[in-house]
Design a protein around this motif. Structure first.
Motif, PDB file in Angstrom:
ATOM      1  N   GLN A   1      -0.269  13.785  -3.458  1.00  0.00           N
ATOM      2  CA  GLN A   1      -0.192  14.813  -4.494  1.00  0.00           C
ATOM      3  C   GLN A   1      -1.231  14.496  -5.559  1.00  0.00           C
ATOM      4  N   ARG A   2      -1.905  15.527  -6.060  1.00  0.00           N
ATOM      5  CA  ARG A   2      -2.867  15.271  -7.131  1.00  0.00           C
ATOM      6  C   ARG A   2      -2.661  16.298  -8.216  1.00  0.00           C
TER       7      ARG A   2
ATOM      8  N   ALA B   1       4.345  -1.783  14.760  1.00  0.00           N
ATOM      9  CA  ALA B   1       5.560  -1.514  13.968  1.00  0.00           C
ATOM     10  C   ALA B   1       5.183  -1.145  12.538  1.00  0.00           C
ATOM     11  N   VAL B   2       5.836  -0.093  12.017  1.00  0.00           N
ATOM     12  CA  VAL B   2       5.632   0.249  10.612  1.00  0.00           C
ATOM     13  C   VAL B   2       6.461  -0.740   9.794  1.00  0.00           C
ATOM     14  N   VAL B   3       5.790  -1.534   8.973  1.00  0.00           N
ATOM     15  CA  VAL B   3       6.467  -2.561   8.188  1.00  0.00           C
ATOM     16  C   VAL B   3       7.022  -1.942   6.901  1.00  0.00           C
ATOM     17  N   ALA B   4       6.251  -1.079   6.282  1.00  0.00           N
ATOM     18  CA  ALA B   4       6.720  -0.469   5.025  1.00  0.00           C
ATOM     19  C   ALA B   4       5.949   0.809   4.738  1.00  0.00           C
ATOM     20  N   GLU B   5       6.614   1.699   4.012  1.00  0.00           N
ATOM     21  CA  GLU B   5       5.937   2.878   3.476  1.00  0.00           C
ATOM     22  C   GLU B   5       6.163   2.851   1.978  1.00  0.00           C
ATOM     23  N   ALA B   6       5.161   3.232   1.225  1.00  0.00           N
ATOM     24  CA  ALA B   6       5.331   3.216  -0.232  1.00  0.00           C
ATOM     25  C   ALA B   6       4.673   4.445  -0.841  1.00  0.00           C
TER      26      ALA B   6
ATOM     27  N   ALA C   1       4.587  15.193   5.984  1.00  0.00           N
ATOM     28  CA  ALA C   1       3.640  14.082   6.160  1.00  0.00           C
ATOM     29  C   ALA C   1       4.317  12.895   6.838  1.00  0.00           C
ATOM     30  N   ALA C   2       5.611  12.707   6.540  1.00  0.00           N
ATOM     31  CA  ALA C   2       6.241  11.435   6.935  1.00  0.00           C
ATOM     32  C   ALA C   2       6.818  11.424   8.350  1.00  0.00           C
TER      33      ALA C   2
ATOM     34  N   ARG D   1       0.148   7.536  -1.026  1.00  0.00           N
ATOM     35  CA  ARG D   1       1.122   7.149  -0.013  1.00  0.00           C
ATOM     36  C   ARG D   1       0.486   6.070   0.850  1.00  0.00           C
ATOM     37  N   HIS D   2       1.153   4.935   0.965  1.00  0.00           N
ATOM     38  CA  HIS D   2       0.656   3.838   1.802  1.00  0.00           C
ATOM     39  C   HIS D   2       1.576   3.662   2.996  1.00  0.00           C
TER      40      HIS D   2
END
Ligand code: MLT
Length: 404
Positions: A82-83, A101-106, A181-182, A91-92
């Motif tokens: 978002q801007r 493996a996805v370790v984390a989303e932030a 997106a997710a 979004r990371h």
């Protein structure tokens, strides 16, 4: 969404806790290093100093999925979700290279501050770096789907089992932008309803039945025999109608911030009054009426840009679409009898601070659906998908995983 180059970083032993797992502070530090690395590769690490601003974290949420250990190489993918005028949300996603493996989303919200600590609009160069100001999902390319008397703008993303998102009133598919997106293992289908966003707005003919039949046309157009259907508020009223008219197209239901009861006489009068406001004074007046109750107090304080984005979304709904939806909601049937007849898996979701569909109302609805799960999203009002995107996406992802 503007994406930055991926950055691969190795987890060091000193970044891990006594059990050998990458710790929270170290993960945030890795994400920060990845951000600086993308600046170093692109416009230069002095980008902000050159413009006399400093990006300050206003909100950070991280969702941990798997442990990471010393020696793991994490690929950090970074994108702008978002801007706004003075703020940007990054979004990371941190993925372990050895096993994917996805370790984390932030998600991290930054505000640009000048030397006096005042929020400052993006300069031209910063604007170029972060991409254009987002005006929601309508900025993305949409498929045009012809339905009876209208053309719908439909966003379709990814491959996998289909999930259909139905927005509420008076919004558009931008409501679901974070979930679109997710939820990358799913084919995400998000129409603007007739009379909203990028769809055409016929002068009349709005009803729950019409909206539901439009959605069946959308499923046909994208080749989906059936779908998990996720509706928020008015989207939930439409989902009840889909269950009555086209149950075979609904594989599972997600009912977010909605209620089964029809409007009371007082609520019906409120619909008519708001329709008059829309016709006389336009979308801005409707937005000012609705905004105070839509978002949690914490959201309004911590994410003022989101208030602007929701206002902008309401402004995108043409007046005939607003009036049509109000009449369709006013005249909708009671759906309490539909609850007990739900024969597919169900998730019911509500924001803990929702004033429009308060948690007790939604909890009672969940209790009437056989086997339904309930998720209460903390610190969210009526628009949990936008206010608490990570927690909402996680609740949806957990439910969707249980269906696979
Ligand atoms: C919505 O978000 O769709 C509305 O709050 C529904 C309603 O007004 O009943």
């Amino acid at each position: 969404m503007t994406a930055f180059p991926s950055v691969d970083l190795t987890v060091y032993p000193y970044e891990c806790d006594a059990y050998g797992h990458l710790n929270h502070a170290a993960l945030l530090a890795l994400l920060e290093r990845a951000r600086w690395e993308t600046l170093a590769r692109g416009p230069g690490m002095d980008l902000f100093r050159r413009h006399g601003v400093w990006p300050t974290v206003r909100k950070a949420t991280a969702d941990y999925r798997a442990a990471a250990f010393p020696g793991d190489v994490l690929r950090i993918d970074t994108a702008v979700s978002q801007r706004g005028t003075t703020s940007v949300t990054l979004r990371h996603i941190a993925t372990r290279l050895s096993d994917g493996a996805v370790v984390a989303e932030a998600e991290i919200v930054f505000v640009m501050l000048d030397g006096m600590g005042r929020p400052t609009p993006f300069s031209e160069e910063l604007g170029r770096h972060f991409g254009p100001r987002t005006s929601g999902a309508t900025a993305r390319e949409a498929l045009g789907v012809a339905v009876e008397g209208a053309e719908l703008a439909v966003e379709v993303r990814g491959e996998g089992p289909p999930i259909l998102f139905i927005h509420g009133f008076p919004f558009d598919r931008a409501l679901w932008q974070h979930q679109l997106a997710a939820l990358r293992k799913w084919k995400r289908i998000a129409p603007d309803l007739r009379g909203a966003g990028g769809s055409t707005a016929p002068a009349d003919g709005y009803s729950m039945a019409r909206y539901a039949d439009d959605l069946v046309a959308v499923l046909d157009a994208v080749g989906a025999r059936d779908a998990v259907v996720c509706g928020l508020s008015m989207g939930g009223y439409i989902l009840f109608e889909l269950l009555r008219r086209h149950a075979d197209r609904v594989k599972a239901v997600i009912l977010a911030a909605t209620r089964a009861e029809a409007d009371s006489e007082e609520a019906k009068r409120g619909r008519d009054e708001l329709a008059v406001v829309a016709e006389r004074n336009g979308q801005d007046a409707v937005a000012e009426r609705l905004l105070p109750r839509l978002l949690a107090a914490a959201t309004r304080a911590a994410q003022p840009e989101l208030v602007d984005d929701v206002r902008a979304m309401i402004r995108r709904v043409p007046v005939p679409g607003i009036v049509g939806a109000l009449r369709a909601m006013r005249d909708r049937p009671d759906s309490t009898g539909t609850l007990g007849a739900v024969r597919v898996p169900a998730l019911v979701l509500v924001g803990s601070e929702d004033q429009i569909t308060p948690p007790p109302v939604v909890q009672a609805m969940a209790a009437a659906i056989p086997g339904a799960r309930l998720a209460v999203i903390p610190a969210a009002g009526h628009l949990a998908p936008l206010e608490q995107p990570l927690a909402t996406s996680r609740a949806l992802a957990d439910f969707l995983e249980s269906l696979r």
